[in-house]
Design a protein around this motif. Structure first.
Motif, PDB file in Angstrom:
ATOM      1  N   LEU A 259       0.816  -1.209   0.000  1.00  0.00           N
ATOM      2  CA  LEU A 259       0.000   0.000   0.000  1.00  0.00           C
ATOM      3  C   LEU A 259       0.850   1.259   0.000  1.00  0.00           C
ATOM      4  CD1 LEU A 259      -2.562  -1.065   2.734  1.00  0.00           C
ATOM      5  CD2 LEU A 259      -2.685  -1.452   0.279  1.00  0.00           C
ATOM      6  N   ALA A 260       2.155   1.102   0.057  1.00  0.00           N
ATOM      7  CA  ALA A 260       3.019   2.261   0.264  1.00  0.00           C
ATOM      8  C   ALA A 260       3.483   2.875  -1.051  1.00  0.00           C
ATOM      9  CB  ALA A 260       4.227   1.849   1.093  1.00  0.00           C
ATOM     10  N   ASP A 261       2.544   3.341  -1.886  1.00  0.00           N
ATOM     11  CA  ASP A 261       2.938   3.985  -3.137  1.00  0.00           C
ATOM     12  C   ASP A 261       2.884   5.497  -3.035  1.00  0.00           C
ATOM     13  OD1 ASP A 261       0.272   4.442  -2.988  1.00  0.00           O
ATOM     14  OD2 ASP A 261      -0.221   3.686  -4.983  1.00  0.00           O
ATOM     15  N   GLY A 262       2.711   6.038  -1.827  1.00  0.00           N
ATOM     16  CA  GLY A 262       2.737   7.475  -1.627  1.00  0.00           C
ATOM     17  C   GLY A 262       1.401   8.156  -1.771  1.00  0.00           C
ATOM     18  N   CYS A 263       0.400   7.502  -2.280  1.00  0.00           N
ATOM     19  CA  CYS A 263      -0.913   8.152  -2.423  1.00  0.00           C
ATOM     20  C   CYS A 263      -2.033   7.163  -2.152  1.00  0.00           C
ATOM     21  CB  CYS A 263      -1.067   8.775  -3.808  1.00  0.00           C
ATOM     22  SG  CYS A 263      -1.018   7.598  -5.162  1.00  0.00           S
ATOM     23  N   ALA A 264      -1.820   6.269  -1.176  1.00  0.00           N
ATOM     24  CA  ALA A 264      -2.857   5.322  -0.782  1.00  0.00           C
ATOM     25  C   ALA A 264      -2.730   5.069   0.707  1.00  0.00           C
ATOM     26  CB  ALA A 264      -2.716   4.010  -1.563  1.00  0.00           C
ATOM     27  N   ALA A 265      -3.823   4.621   1.315  1.00  0.00           N
ATOM     28  CA  ALA A 265      -3.802   4.333   2.745  1.00  0.00           C
ATOM     29  C   ALA A 265      -2.763   3.264   3.043  1.00  0.00           C
ATOM     30  CB  ALA A 265      -5.181   3.864   3.189  1.00  0.00           C
ATOM     31  N   ARG A 266      -2.037   3.435   4.138  1.00  0.00           N
ATOM     32  CA  ARG A 266      -0.983   2.485   4.468  1.00  0.00           C
ATOM     33  C   ARG A 266      -0.830   2.375   5.972  1.00  0.00           C
ATOM     34  NH1 ARG A 266       4.473   5.879   2.647  1.00  0.00           N
ATOM     35  NH2 ARG A 266       4.331   7.529   4.210  1.00  0.00           N
ATOM     36  N   LEU A 267      -0.269   1.253   6.395  1.00  0.00           N
ATOM     37  CA  LEU A 267       0.030   1.005   7.796  1.00  0.00           C
ATOM     38  C   LEU A 267       1.500   1.299   8.056  1.00  0.00           C
ATOM     39  CD1 LEU A 267      -1.806  -2.376   8.424  1.00  0.00           C
ATOM     40  CD2 LEU A 267      -2.359  -0.193   9.513  1.00  0.00           C
ATOM     41  N   GLY A 268       1.800   1.854   9.214  1.00  0.00           N
ATOM     42  CA  GLY A 268       3.190   2.133   9.538  1.00  0.00           C
ATOM     43  C   GLY A 268       3.405   2.210  11.032  1.00  0.00           C
TER      44      GLY A 268
END
Length: 456
Positions: free
Chosen positions: A26-35
Motif C-alpha cells: 500500500l506504500a505507493d505514496g498516495c494510498a492508505a498504508r500502515l506504519g
C-alpha cells in the motif's frame, strides 16, 4: 524502514525517529498504508494515527496525570508562541529530566508521549501583519513577536522536542495571496529550511540534535512549489524524518517524488469531521492533527462514532455525537456511549455530566475530553484493523461510514468554558468573546436593593 547507511547516520544526527512501513503493497505514496513511527524512550506511534492539540503545553481540560491515566494518544502538538511571552521565558530555565527535554519536563507531559513542536498554534491565529523576509510573526499572550531561524533553532536546541516543524512562510490572512506572492512564500520557506538544517548541524547544536525534522509543505499548488519539493527529495532528503503537509490534496502528486514516499506524512490540513479524516488517510496521510476533539469537548458534545460503523437498528444516518446540553439527558442514567470503556462512561452517566456543565464545573469538560479522546483513539484502531485486512476492507468501511453517519459534527447549545483572549484575533469593535459576569439588569437589581436598605 529507512534504508542505507547514509539515512541511518542522518537519522542519528537530525533525529531519533524511525518510520517503518508495515504494508509495503500500500506504500505507493498516495494510498492508505500502515506504519510505525518509533522514537527512543517513547511509545511507538502506530499509523494511521493522530496528535492531540495542546494550549500552552496542556491538553485542554486535562491535567498531566489524567492524560497519563485515562488517555492513550501517543503524541501532542505544542506551539513555541505559547511559551515566549516574556523577554526571558521561564521554560528555558526548566530542568532537563533523563530521556526528556525541557519542553517535556516543563509541561509535565508523560515521558512516554511524543512532543511535536511548531512555531504557531494549531489552528494558527491570523495576525494583522505578515511574516518578514527573515522572520515569522508570532502571536504571544502579551503581543506580537518576530522569530528568526537562528532563534527558532536555538529554541529547538534548548527544548528538545521529539519532532520539530521548521519555520514556513504560511498564510497570514484568510484569503489566498496572488501567485507571485505564493512563489515568494515558497522561496522563503526553502531558504529558511536550509538555514535551519545548517543551524542544527553547527558545532554548538550537533551533539544534542535529537529532534526529528518534518519539512513543511505549503498549501500551494504543486506547480508553484515543484522546485522546492524537488529540493526536498534530492538535496536534503537524508536530513529529513518526515513531511508536514498543509494541504492533503497534494498527496497524490507526491508520487512522482520517489525519495519522499518512505517518509511519514503529518497533516495540518485540519479535518472538520471523521469523514475528512478517512479521506486524508485514503490519500496516504499517516498522522493527523485534530483540533475538533477539543472543540467538541468545549461545546459540550460527546462523540459517538466508530469505525467500521457498528450495526444498529437506529435510524441512519446517525449523528457523530450527542449534545449533552439537551434536556433529554437531564435524568438519563446511561453512559455517554453504550459499551464505551473510557473512564467517563464506566464511572458516570449523562445526567451527572449535564449537571456538571450546567453548574460550570470543570469536571464536566474534563470527563467529555477523556471520553472524546477515547472515541477517536478507538476510531483509529478500527482504521488500522481494516487496513490489516486489505485495501478493499478499508474502502468498504469508508463507504459504510459515509452511509451510517451525518457529514457534520453536532453543535453544542450551551455555554462554553471561558475563552482566553490571546487565542483570538483582536479587532476594533469586536464583540466580547466571554459573557460578562455582571449584567445590567442584575446590577440594577442589586443597586436597588442596596438603596432600599439604606433608606430603611
Amino acid at each position: 524502514m529507512m534504508e542505507g547507511t547514509r539515512d541511518e547516520a542522518a537519522s542519528q544526527m537530525f533525529g531519533r525517529s524511525v518510520f517503518e512501513i508495515l504494508a509495503p503493497a500500500l506504500a505507493d505514496g498516495c494510498a492508505a498504508r500502515l506504519g510505525r513511527l518509533s522514537f527512543a524512550q517513547r511509545k511507538p506511534i502506530e499509523t494511521p494515527s493522530y496528535i492531540a492539540i495542546t494550549s500552552r503545553g496542556a491538553v485542554p481540560h486535562l491535567t498531566p496525570d489524567n492524560v497519563a491515566r485515562h488517555t492513550s494518544f501517543n503524541a501532542a502538538y505544542m506551539a513555541l508562541e505559547d511559551f515566549i511571552e516574556r523577554k526571558q521565558p521561564p521554560i528555558y530555565t526548566a530542568p532537563r529530566c533523563h530521556g526528556s527535554g525541557r519542553l517535556q519536563s516543563f509541561t509535565a507531559t508523560p515521558s512516554d508521549r511524543t512532543i511535536v513542536l511548531g512555531a504557531r498554534r494549531c489552528p494558527p491565529i491570523v495576525t494583522p501583519m505578515g511574516n518578514g523576509a527573515k522572520y515569522v510573526t508570532l502571536f504571544t499572550s502579551t503581543g506580537f513577536a518576530n522569530v528568526k531561524v537562528s532563534q527558532y533553532a536555538a529554541a529547538v536546541h534548548d527544548l528538545q522536542p521529539d519532532i520539530v516543524i521548521p519555520l514556513s512562510d504560511s498564510f497570514h490572512t484568510s484569503t489566498t495571496p496572488a501567485s507571485r506572492k505564493l512563489v515568494k512564500m515558497v522561496g522563503r520557506t526553502e531558504e529558511w529550511l536550509d538555514d535551519f538544517l545548517r543551524q542544527l548541524e553547527s558545532e554548538g547544536h550537533r551533539e544534542e540534535a535529537t529532534s526529528s525534522v518534518f519539512a513543511p509543505l505549503l498549501p500551494v499548488e504543486l506547480p508553484l512549489q515543484w522546485e522546492y519539493v524537488r529540493h526536498l527529495a534530492e538535496d536534503v532528503r537524508e536530513k529529513l524524518s518526515g513531511l508536514a503537509v498543509y494541504n492533503a490534496s497534494l498527496m497524490p502528486e507526491l508520487k512522482a517524488y520517489e525519495p519522499l514516499a518512505s517518509l511519514p506524512k503529518l497533516s495540518f490540513d485540519l479535518p472538520k469531521s471523521p469523514q475528512d479524516i478517512l479521506r486524508q488517510i485514503a490519500l496516504g496521510v499517516d498522522i493527523l492533527a485534530l483540533p475538533f476533539v477539543n472543540s467538541a469537548s468545549d461545546a459540550g458534545v460527546a462523540l459517538t462514532f466508530s469505525f467500521p460503523p457498528t450495526p444498529t437498528e437506529a435510524e441512519t444516518p446517525r449523528p457523530l455525537g450527542i449534545n449533552m446540553w439537551s434536556a433529554e439527558h437531564r435524568m438519563a442514567v446511561t453512559p455517554l456511549l453504550k459499551d464505551c470503556s473510557c473512564y467517563a462512561c464506566t464511572n458516570h452517566h449523562r445526567a451527572y455530566v449535564q449537571h456538571l456543565l450546567n453548574a460550570k464545573e470543570m469536571l464536566g469538560w474534563n470527563l467529555l475530553q477523556i471520553h472524546n479522546h477515547h472515541v477517536v483513539e478507538k476510531f483509529f484502531e478500527g482504521v488500522r484493523g481494516e487496513l490489516q485486512k486489505g485495501t478493499q476492507a478499508f474502502t468498504d468501511g469508508c463507504e459504510g461510514f459515509a452511509a451510517a453517519y451525518v457529514a457534520e459534527l453536532p453543535q453544542g447549545t450551551g455555554d462554553r468554558p471561558r475563552a482566553r483572549g490571546y487565542h483570538y484575533k483582536s479587532e476594533a469593535g469586536q464583540e466580547k468573546i466571554n459573557k460578562a459576569a455582571w449584567v445590567a439588569d442584575f446590577q440594577d437589581k442589586i443597586l436597588g436593593e442596596e438603596t432600599a436598605a439604606v433608606s430603611l
